[in-house]
Design an enzyme around this catalytic site. Structure first.
Site, PDB file in Angstrom:
ATOM      1  N   HIS A 159       0.887  -1.255  -0.167  1.00 54.49           N
ATOM      2  CA  HIS A 159       0.033   0.070   0.038  1.00 54.49           C
ATOM      3  C   HIS A 159       0.698   1.183   0.060  1.00 54.49           C
ATOM      4  O   HIS A 159       0.401   2.373  -0.112  1.00 54.49           O
ATOM      5  CB  HIS A 159      -0.927  -0.139   1.220  1.00 54.49           C
ATOM      6  CG  HIS A 159      -2.120   0.386   1.030  1.00 54.49           C
ATOM      7  ND1 HIS A 159      -2.329   2.144   0.935  1.00 54.49           N
ATOM      8  CD2 HIS A 159      -3.543   0.191   0.654  1.00 54.49           C
ATOM      9  CE1 HIS A 159      -3.599   2.448   0.688  1.00 54.49           C
ATOM     10  NE2 HIS A 159      -4.332   1.037   0.661  1.00 54.49           N
ATOM     11  N   TYR A 192      -9.138  13.653  -3.032  1.00 52.69           N
ATOM     12  CA  TYR A 192      -8.561  13.058  -1.793  1.00 52.69           C
ATOM     13  C   TYR A 192      -7.799  14.237  -1.306  1.00 52.69           C
ATOM     14  O   TYR A 192      -7.089  14.873  -1.840  1.00 52.69           O
ATOM     15  CB  TYR A 192      -8.009  11.739  -1.877  1.00 52.69           C
ATOM     16  CG  TYR A 192      -8.920  10.684  -2.347  1.00 52.69           C
ATOM     17  CD1 TYR A 192     -10.111  10.831  -2.425  1.00 52.69           C
ATOM     18  CD2 TYR A 192      -8.110   9.445  -2.891  1.00 52.69           C
ATOM     19  CE1 TYR A 192     -10.880   9.860  -2.892  1.00 52.69           C
ATOM     20  CE2 TYR A 192      -9.041   8.319  -3.160  1.00 52.69           C
ATOM     21  CZ  TYR A 192     -10.263   8.265  -3.409  1.00 52.69           C
ATOM     22  OH  TYR A 192     -11.146   7.379  -3.559  1.00 52.69           O
TER      23      TYR A 192
END
Length: 207
Positions: A159, A192
């Protein structure tokens, strides 16, 4: 009951809907022509240090930069890779890619870098939720262009959002690193909230 009492709502004010209904429903509501209920659109600013600069590398080498998306433009990340792809002194690019988008300028820069003779390696996470098919397609495009593609680990999810660029000048290696809390996705970068750190600290680059 206490919450309902505080806000003066009754049972008739509550609706039970399927979970998958929430996202699409909110999008449809936002698409309604009710401008008075929406925030005024804004254009992300470009940090002044990167304006009219010939090379992002020169700018980053002077000091670290922390960029706050989406308030500050994701263009900085795209141009970082564009410079690396075209720079004759760049010899190596490594990136961990968790989530991308269609017609990605990030993918285009990596492919162009490989075509220009750079050693390009990308770790692509195939377990990126909702983007598995897109990631597989992008991995195929990268491989065909000569990019070394690694699919991460079987039992772990990669990630991390990280790019390493290595430049060779006068027998000296310079390391340029981009670390981010967000994805290399120009679409979601407009929505975001994330942080991008650009640094040329040799210790971070070697690590």
């Amino acid at each position: 009951e206490k919450v309902a009492s505080f806000w003066k709502v009754s049972d008739e004010d509550f609706f039970i809907v399927p979970k998958e209904f929430i996202g699409p429903a909110l999008n449809k509501i936002y698409e309604l022509e009710r401008p008075q209920l929406k925030d005024i659109p804004f254009n992300p600013r470009l940090p002044s240090e990167f304006v009219f600069k010939r090379s992002f590398f020169d700018t980053i080498k002077k000091k670290d930069f922390l960029v706050h998306h989406p308030y500050e433009s994701f263009y900085t990340v795209v141009e970082f890779l564009n410079f690396a792809a075209e720079d004759p002194n760049t010899i190596l690019i490594k990136q961990t890619l968790y989530r991308s988008c269609e017609k990605s300028p990030i993918m285009a820069a990596l492919i162009r870098a490989a075509q220009n003779g750079k050693d390009v390696t990308v770790v692509i996470e195939l377990k990126a939720r909702f983007d598995e098919n897109n990631n597989i397609e992008e991995a195929t495009r990268l491989r065909k262009a000569g990019v070394k593609v690694v699919y991460g680990f079987v039992d772990l999810k990669t990630h991390t959002k990280l790019t390493l660029v290595v430049r060779k000048t006068l027998e000296k290696l310079d390391y340029f690193v981009h670390l981010s809390s967000g994805n290399y996705n120009t679409d979601t970068a407009r929505h975001y909230t994330d942080l991008s750190l650009f640094t040329a600290k040799p210790g971070i680059g070697r690590d």
